[in-house]
Each structure stands twice: as C-alpha cells, then as structure tokens.
Scaffold this active site. Structure first.
Site, short mmCIF file in Angstrom:
data_model
loop_
_atom_site.label_atom_id
_atom_site.label_comp_id
_atom_site.label_asym_id
_atom_site.label_seq_id
_atom_site.Cartn_x
_atom_site.Cartn_y
_atom_site.Cartn_z
N LYS A 16 0.84 -1.21 0.00
CA LYS A 16 0.00 0.00 0.00
C LYS A 16 0.88 1.25 0.00
CE LYS A 16 -0.38 -0.39 5.06
NZ LYS A 16 -1.27 -0.84 6.18
N HIS A 64 -6.48 -7.23 13.23
CA HIS A 64 -5.24 -6.44 13.21
C HIS A 64 -4.90 -6.06 14.64
CE1 HIS A 64 -2.12 -4.15 11.29
NE2 HIS A 64 -2.56 -2.98 11.70
N ARG A 111 -10.80 0.06 14.66
CA ARG A 111 -10.72 0.73 13.36
C ARG A 111 -11.82 0.22 12.44
NH1 ARG A 111 -4.91 0.96 10.39
NH2 ARG A 111 -5.34 -1.23 10.00
N ARG A 158 0.45 -10.78 6.63
CA ARG A 158 0.41 -9.51 5.88
C ARG A 158 1.70 -8.77 6.23
NH1 ARG A 158 -4.49 -9.60 8.96
NH2 ARG A 158 -3.67 -7.85 10.15
N TYR A 167 14.25 31.57 4.91
CA TYR A 167 13.06 32.33 5.30
C TYR A 167 13.11 32.70 6.78
CZ TYR A 167 10.90 31.03 0.86
OH TYR A 167 10.61 30.88 -0.46
N ASP A 195 11.60 23.51 -1.78
CA ASP A 195 12.36 22.76 -2.77
C ASP A 195 13.86 22.72 -2.51
OD1 ASP A 195 9.85 22.93 -4.38
OD2 ASP A 195 10.47 25.04 -4.45
N CYS A 237 13.13 24.92 2.96
CA CYS A 237 12.19 25.54 2.03
C CYS A 237 11.39 24.45 1.31
CB CYS A 237 12.93 26.36 0.98
SG CYS A 237 14.11 27.55 1.67
C1 LIG Z 1 -0.61 -1.75 6.92
C2 LIG Z 1 -1.17 -3.01 7.45
C3 LIG Z 1 -0.36 -4.14 7.61
C4 LIG Z 1 1.15 -4.11 7.44
O1 LIG Z 1 1.71 -3.63 8.63
P1 LIG Z 1 3.31 -3.61 8.84
O2 LIG Z 1 3.46 -3.10 10.24
O3 LIG Z 1 3.84 -2.66 7.85
O4 LIG Z 1 3.78 -4.99 8.65
C5 LIG Z 1 -0.97 -5.33 7.96
N1 LIG Z 1 -2.30 -5.40 8.17
C6 LIG Z 1 -3.10 -4.33 8.08
C7 LIG Z 1 -4.56 -4.48 8.33
C8 LIG Z 1 -2.57 -3.10 7.72
O5 LIG Z 1 -3.38 -2.03 7.63
#
Ligand SMILES: *Cc1c(COP(=O)(O)O)cnc(C)c1O
Length: 372
Positions: A40, A168, A137, A221, A267, A315, A313
């Site tokens: 992602k 999660h 969440r 994941r 700046y 850039d 700045c």
């Molecule tokens: C982003 C995410 C992950 C990956 O997490 P890491 O800490 O980068 O391994 C796994 N599961 C869910 C639901 C996430 O949103």
C-alpha cells in the site's frame, strides 16, 4: 505529477535488500502459510509495481493494498496473484472489485446488502471478514453479527465467496503483551463463530510475524519488514533475522559559498552565521517530503555530518559545510557515507514520528532508482 529526473535528488532502492527481507520472512513461515506483501501507499514510498515484482520473485504469494485503486494498478501491471484490499471499499465498487478478482474486507452485514444490489454474480466477490478485537478501526465487534453475515453470504453464494477472516493487532510491536493476548483470544472466539474456516485466517503484520510466532494463521500480511525497517522502531531489537534497509536518500550540492559573519540564511532569516562559514545548498525540500522540522538535523557530505541551517524551504535547504565543495558533491540524507550513517529511524526520531511516515511522505517528485 512531475518526477524531477533532471535533479540530483533521488531515492535509491536496493532490489537485493527487498528480496532478502521477503525471502527471510518466507523462510520463517510454517508449511502452508502464505505471505502477502503489503504494498500500500506506493509500497511505503518504495514503488508499488517494482516492489511487488521483487516480493513475488522472493516468494510472496499475494498482495495487500489499502485502497481498491492500488489493487487495480497491480492488475493493470499484469499481476495475477491474490490481492486483498485492507480498507473498506464503497459497495458501489463491489462489481469492479469482483471483475478484477480483488478481495475486500467486510465489517458489517449492511455492506453485503448494499453490495448485493450491484453484484451481477458473473464472478463472485471474494470477501474477508474484518474483526475488531481491539484496534477500534474496522471490523465486526460482535460474534452474532459475524454469524449473520456468514448466513447472508451462504444465501447469496453466486455473488459472494467468504475467502478469509482476519484481525489487526494494535500492540504487536510492544514489549507488554497484555493487549495482544486479549485481542488474540477475542479473535479465536470470532473464528469459532463461523460455521467453517475460510481459506485464509490471518492476524499477522510484520511485528506479529517477528515476535509472536506462536500466534497462528495461514497468511501473513508482511509490510514494513519488506523495506528493512524494524516495526517497533528502537523498542524491540531482538530479531529472528536481520532486516536490510532498502532505501537510500541522496542529493548533491547545487552550490556552496563562503560567507562572512552575520550572513542570514533562509526564510525568516532565523539563521545568522556567527563567523566566516561555508554554506551549501541542497535541492530538496518539504515538497519532496523532507519535512520543515528537519531544520537542525544533519546530512552527510564527504563522510562528515553537516547541520541543516535555517528553515527548510519547499524545494531546497541549506547546510553548513566544513569547507568549499564543488556543485555535484553527493549529499547523503539517509544512508551511509564513509564511516557514518543516517538511518530512516534517525530521521523519524528527529522529526518526532515513526519511519513509516518518513518513507510514505517522500513525494512522487523524487525519482526512485533501483539498484543491485
Ligand atoms: C498496513 C497493514 C499491515 C502491514 O503492517 P506492517 O506493520 O507494515 O507490517 C498489515 N495489516 C493491516 C490491516 C494493515 O493495515
């Protein structure tokens, strides 16, 4: 967005580091457990398609993305592996996901009802039940609702296929495991509420895969570990395998000049040289993701630490050099130069954030260059 190819600022990404990290993670998994590479947010700033290819070469079985469009981008690039979106998708997009064989999370039966109205049934939509065990969440919060959703899917078998159930963890990267254990027990209750186990039962992000190996599932994941970053920051240093940081951030001086005492820089004229000094200019700024609050931090030039002086700045920013260096001299923002090194973690510590955010905030204007 325009990529600044004609400027020396670039993120240099090591292919071999990414492959090593993924291969090490795969080698740890039990027989039959799959690894989905979490790519992602442009693969945490490292480049969606490039990282997905490398992860696949190193053994990843599928991909997780945050939004449907990232999944579609992988399909456009020719990936045929399973893809799971991790965030809630608008039910009006259900048919688009189904046509592209992209699995989505479901957290409420009402979502299924809304999606059912748009799904033709040509290709069933693969869904994973999200369960909220303490992250707060997305996800079902009651077992009874989960059973209702499973019954709804049974009654609409042409339109939906229940492919997974997951949760999660909020604290998998912490030393205190009490919240983790609570979530783990709640998840087991959720799984037990289903009439049968779906193909994927998954709980592990990178931290869980590293430090909670007793916590079972049949898919991981795996996100931040791909990029060689420790999910806990500096908290837990005990790792089952070493993580190889994949990104180096580099620029080059566009000029350096000798200035007398009393010269103001940037700046607000907040920096005033206290004596004769050498000031160098680096072509990167907050529009590139080099945050304004990096003022006062160091970069490496010729193996030496040089402070960022004056405000960053949009850039460009300025540094104080030990001597004059010609334009084109390499400036290392993240990575090693000589005996010294600045890590993504160092940058995050200084900015008061986590390395995830530093990596993700690198803007598209910075070219990603793939090496080794
Ligand atoms: C982003 C995410 C992950 C990956 O997490 P890491 O800490 O980068 O391994 C796994 N599961 C869910 C639901 C996430 O949103």
């Amino acid at each position: 967005m325009v990529v600044a190819l004609h400027r020396p600022t670039r993120a240099i990404i090591s292919r071999s580091a990414i492959k090593r990290n993924v291969a090490n993670a795969c080698a740890q998994l039990d027989e039959g457990t799959e690894l989905f590479a979490v790519v992602k947010a442009n693969a945490y700033g490292h480049g969606l398609v490039q990282v997905a290819r490398l992860a696949r070469q190193a053994g990843a079985n599928g991909f997780c993305v945050a939004v449907l469009d990232e999944g579609l981008a992988l399909r456009d690039a020719g990936f045929t592996e399973p893809i799971l979106v991790l965030g809630i998708v608008d039910p009006v997009c259900a048919e688009l996901a189904a046509q592209n064989h992209i699995a989505v999370p479901v957290a409420e039966t009402s979502w299924l009802e809304a999606a059912a109205g748009t799904l033709t049934g040509d290709s069933p939509l693969h869904v994973h039940f999200a369960t909220d065990t303490g992250m707060g969440r997305i996800g079902f919060t009651h077992r009874g609702d989960l059973a209702d959703a499973a019954a709804f899917i049974d009654a609409h078998a042409k339109q939906f296929e229940l492919e997974g159930i997951f949760t999660h963890f909020a604290t998998a990267d912490e030393v205190d495991i009490s919240q983790f254990n609570k979530q783990s027990a709640r998840f087991n209750d959720f799984v037990a509420a289903l009439p049968k186990r779906p193909r994927y039962v998954h709980v592990a992000n990178t931290a869980t895969s590293l430090w909670h190996t007793a916590c079972k599932g049949n898919m991981v994941r795996y996100g931040v570990g791909i990029y060689g970053l420790n999910p806990s920051g500096r908290t837990i240093t005990d790792l089952p395998y070493s993580l190889a940081p994949a990104m180096r951030l580099e620029s080059a001086l566009v000029m350096s000049k000798a200035v007398p005492a009393g010269t103001t820089v940037s700046y607000g004229a907040t920096y005033v040289s206290s004596k004769d000094e050498i000031i160098g200019t680096v072509p990167m700024g907050y529009a590139d993701g080099w945050l304004r609050r990096m003022q006062g931090f160091d970069v490496l030039v010729d193996g030496q630490r040089c402070p960022i002086v004056g405000r960053v700045c949009m850039d460009q920013f300025m540094i104080r050099l030990p001597k004059l260096y010609p334009a084109g001299t390499v400036v290392t923002l993240i990575g090693r130069d000589g005996d010294d090194e600045i890590t993504m973690q160092d940058v995050a510590d200084y900015a008061g954030t986590i390395h995830y955010e530093i990596a993700c905030c690198l803007s598209e204007r910075v070219p990603r260059v793939y090496v080794d």
